[in-house]
Every structure is written in C-alpha cells, then in structure tokens.
Design an enzyme around this catalytic site. Structure first.
Site, PDB file in Angstrom:
ATOM      1  N   HIS A 175     -44.206 -25.482 -28.313  1.00 42.47           N
ATOM      2  CA  HIS A 175     -43.858 -24.682 -29.491  1.00 42.47           C
ATOM      3  C   HIS A 175     -42.929 -25.364 -30.478  1.00 42.47           C
ATOM      4  CE1 HIS A 175     -45.179 -21.658 -26.521  1.00 42.47           C
ATOM      5  NE2 HIS A 175     -45.726 -21.107 -27.592  1.00 42.47           N
ATOM      6  N   ASP A 179     -42.931 -27.528 -23.240  1.00 42.31           N
ATOM      7  CA  ASP A 179     -43.112 -26.467 -24.226  1.00 42.31           C
ATOM      8  C   ASP A 179     -43.821 -27.012 -25.464  1.00 42.31           C
ATOM      9  OD1 ASP A 179     -42.893 -24.338 -25.971  1.00 42.31           O
ATOM     10  OD2 ASP A 179     -40.812 -23.895 -25.460  1.00 42.31           O
ATOM     11  N   CYS A 214     -50.754 -22.705 -29.210  1.00 42.28           N
ATOM     12  CA  CYS A 214     -49.965 -23.180 -28.063  1.00 42.28           C
ATOM     13  C   CYS A 214     -50.806 -23.323 -26.794  1.00 42.28           C
ATOM     14  CB  CYS A 214     -48.768 -22.276 -27.821  1.00 42.28           C
ATOM     15  SG  CYS A 214     -49.170 -20.551 -27.469  1.00 42.28           S
TER      16      CYS A 214
END
Length: 485
Positions: free
Chosen positions: A370, A368, A131
């Site tokens: 993820h 994000d 990430c």
C-alpha cells in the site's frame, strides 16, 4: 530530536501535508478500493482534474499507510521467527544480519503511479484498488526467485541505510517478553551468505565459485536473473505479469481496472499469465479445485510439453472461517509457513491485502503493497532495484487476518512435488478441526466446461470453485467464493 529512520522514509511522501486538509468526505470517497468513475471509465487521455484526483489519492494513501511505520516493529529475541521456511533466533548479531539479508531480498511490489494508461480506462495508477494484484505478484515473484535464482541467493546491493537501532527492550509486563526492536538495518554486511547451489542455467564456473561476501560486487549473470524477475512485473503492457496484463486477464472474470480483486480470482489470473508467457515454458501454475489438490492433474500439467517435467507453482485459495479467522487453523498456517516449499500467502485484512511471508509467536510477518511509488522503467538495462525491495519488516496479529486467502507452494521437480505433498499433508494434520484446510488426493478433479475464473483456452484442466457448501446468503461475489471450512 530523533532523526527519521530510513524505514519510515520509504512511506513518506511530499504530499503528506495534505492530511490535515482532507475532510471526512474526502476520506470516505478516497477510501481503500474507491476509484473515481471519471478516472476508471473512458479510454481517452486523463484530463487535469483526473490527474489531480490521482495525485491526491496517492498522497492520501501514502500518508494513511505511513502511519504504520511510526512505531517500531519489536521482535522477541527468545522466540524463533519463521520467514519462508527459514528459522531465525535474534540472540546474536549474525542472526539479525542473516534475517536482514533474507527479508530484504524478497521482491516488494507496491502501488505505482504514472504508468501507461490501462486499456479501457484512463487509469494510470492502481493506488486504492490494486493491492491484491500486487500481493499476488509478490507471491509469484517469490516462486520465480526459487525457480531461477541460485539456492540461498541474497541481494548483494541493499539499500544504503545509516540508522541502526538494535535496542533490547525490557519486558513491560509478564505478557510481553523481551524483544528486539528493528526499525532499520545497517548498510554494511557483517556476515557472508552460505555457498550457493545454482539453479539450472548457471554455468559450471558459477557452480564452483566460492561464496561471495554480500558487500562484494554482484555476479553479472545472477544480477541479470534478478532483474529479469523484477522486470516481469513491470508496469507496462508488455510485461508478462504486470498490472496491465493482469487487468486484461481479469476481464475474462468480469473484472475491470479499478475493481476489487479477491485472492481466488488473482490466483487464476496468475495461472493464465504464466501459461501465456512464452519465456516460462518450463513453469506451470496449478490452482486447487474445491480446496483439493488433485495429484494426477498436477502431474499431467507438468508433463504436458516436450520440455520434460515443468516446475510448478501450486496456488490453493481457501477460506479459513466465516466472517473472521477460525483460531483452530492458526497452527496449520504456521506449519505451512515453516515449509521451504511455501512461497507465502496472499490475503490480509478485509479489503486490505497483504503478502504474508512468516510469523513470530502470534504475529504474522508481511510485506505491504500500500505504498504508492513512481513507476520505474524496467525496460532500461540498469533500472534501479531499490524500490522493489523493502527494508521495513512489519507484523500483525493472526486475529486480524482475513479468512479469505491463497496459499502458495513451489516444486522444482517431480521428486520435489512428491516431497511437497508429504510435507504439506503432515503440516495440515495439526488442525483440531474435522476438515483440513485443503487436501491432496489421487486422481483428477472435475473438468468444468463453463467460462469462469479459470476459463480460457490456453490451459486445461480449467479449475474453478464449486461452492455447494456455501450459504446462499453469502454476500461475496460469485467469482470470489470459497468452500467454508
């Protein structure tokens, strides 16, 4: 029953049904940053068990982070929202649409699966450990958009969305002002973008062309530049800023595929990657040393070749507190995000990296990484761009931000760099603390001869961090240490 919004669909995966079957043990072993040794180690082809493990990790990760889109993101219609140096006030539809164009145009880089095997391992996904690499990629991608694309460029071929909910919420309590809920946006463009001022490389015909309505067909030359930026981060060994290349550079810092990469290590990996990319000879990356930007070092770096002044991305790894964010620095972070030269901040919650692009009131706006998506073959002429742009803006409180982060800035010319120094210094002066987040000083920094996060012979000076002010009891790895502020 309400239909599923497209913003939620971005995070939904067919394997979501496995959530109920995941035992507590599975959650513990497949937590963020955990990679089974059988997958990480070895250079042979992954066997069927490894493939199943990777698929399960991907499915579990998407279910886990899919929960974040179950609730709508509310925006205060009476407070300005800052997004990469631009201000938006959601008191009319045109402002909402302008925000949509700007946010969706940001390059969104996430976990990918089923890409070519990473060298030295059998990994074919970065799910669960990459990430911070993805966040760093997004920040560099924003710098490349400023470097290559016309001024105020907006992606004209947005996702085909149908769900629209601009519900105006009534205040629930005196502490919660009225806001606007924006789970998704309409696919039809309701306003035109301003006249664009192309960057070098755009022809005079493009320079004089009238402003294009976002619903019109994209300009072929501008579309090609857009695809060039995205393809630089492709998940294959030859992509200059792809995961394969970054993992290879990470080996010089003692990192390997499957390890956790901190924001300072990623900053130096990006610096090396740009220095080795032949197609970007007119761009340099400078990483601040000891929370200090040495102007003479930047000038020397930008004037080091025969191509004239190089544009520069300045990365400043900092630590804004001890175990948690020092509230005194929140105002400084806000002021930096207000600057047009800011290309974002990589950091996030502990072991959970995010790419911060703005804020509203006391909440950060972020992208994000993820969400695990299938790999896209960016070597194809007309590869799909949809999975590289996000239509679901998310927010989190400043108090949840991890203090370890890297701030990104961009200057196209020498004049821009001088203006950047002035503007950022003014933004940093708002801190109530004795020491600013970082500083600009004349002269050169110390050149370290040792191999470290900044080591390598491709670029000099080699900037690494000395942590003389860090406690010896600090539990962070030596390659991810910061000067405590």
């Amino acid at each position: 029953m309400n239909s599923v919004s497209p913003s939620a669909v971005q995070y939904i995966v067919g394997g979501g049904a496995h959530e109920d079957k995941a035992s507590a043990s599975s959650k513990r072993h497949l937590g963020h940053g955990a990679v089974p040794d059988g997958i990480r180690e070895g250079s042979g082809e992954p066997d069927e068990v490894d493939r199943l493990k990777a698929k399960f990790m991907s499915a579990w990760n998407n279910v886990k982070y899919g929960w974040t889109v179950k609730s709508k993101t509310s925006f205060n219609k009476s407070s300005p929202l800052i997004l990469l140096g631009q201000s938006f006030l959601f008191n009319n539809e045109d402002e909402v649409e302008r925000f949509r164009q700007t946010f969706v145009s940001c390059v969104w880089l996430t976990y990918r699966r089923e890409f070519p095997q990473l060298d030295g391992s059998s990994l074919t996904t970065d799910c669960g450990w990459g990430c911070m690499l993805r966040s760093g990629q997004m920040m560099l991608a924003q710098g490349l958009l400023l470097h290559l694309m016309p001024t105020d460029w907006r992606w004209s071929d947005c996702h085909a969305l149908t769900d629209v909910d601009f519900e105006v919420l009534k205040p629930r309590s005196p502490s919660r002002p009225a806001g606007m809920s924006m789970p998704s946006f309409s696919s039809s463009w309701s306003s035109s973008i301003p006249q664009i001022n192309p960057s070098p490389g755009i022809t005079e015909a493009h320079r004089r062309a009238p402003a294009r309505c976002p619903s019109a067909s994209p300009d072929p030359q501008v579309d090609a530049l857009h695809r060039k930026v995205v393809s630089c981060f492709g998940d294959h060994p030859s992509a200059p800023f792809g995961v394969h290349q970054l993992v290879e550079l990470g080996k010089e810092s003692g990192k390997r595929a499957g390890d956790w990469y901190g924001p300072s290590v990623v900053a130096h990996m990006l610096r090396k990657a740009v220095a080795r990319a032949a197609e970007f000879e007119d761009l340099a990356v400078y990483v601040a040393q000891d929370c200090t930007v040495y102007k003479e070092d930047v000038m020397s770096l930008c004037e080091s070749s025969g191509v004239g002044w190089k544009s520069v991305v300045i990365l400043v790894p900092v630590r804004l507190g001890g175990e948690s964010l020092n509230p005194s620095y929140i105002e400084c972070v806000k002021n930096i995000l207000k600057l047009k030269c800011c290309i974002g901040i990589i950091g996030g919650k502990p072991k959970h990296s995010l790419f911060f692009v703005g804020f509203q009131d006391e909440q950060l706006l972020y992208l994000d990484p993820h969400y695990c998506q299938p790999v896209v073959d960016v070597t194809q002429a007309n590869f799909s761009l949809e999975s590289f742009h996000c239509n679901s803006p998310r927010k989190m409180n400043f108090s949840r931000m991890d203090p370890s982060c890297t701030i990104g800035l961009y200057a196209r010319s020498k004049t821009d760099f001088e203006s950047l120094c002035t503007a950022v210094s003014e933004a940093l002066s708002s801190s109530k603390e004795k020491y600013p987040i970082f500083t600009f000083v004349e002269g050169r920094g110390q050149i370290y001869g040792m191999e470290g996060p900044s080591g390598g012979s491709v670029d000099a000076p080699a900037h690494i961090f000395t942590c003389s002010r860090l406690s010896r009891n600090n539990k962070r790895g030596s390659t991810d240490e910061f000067v405590l502020l």
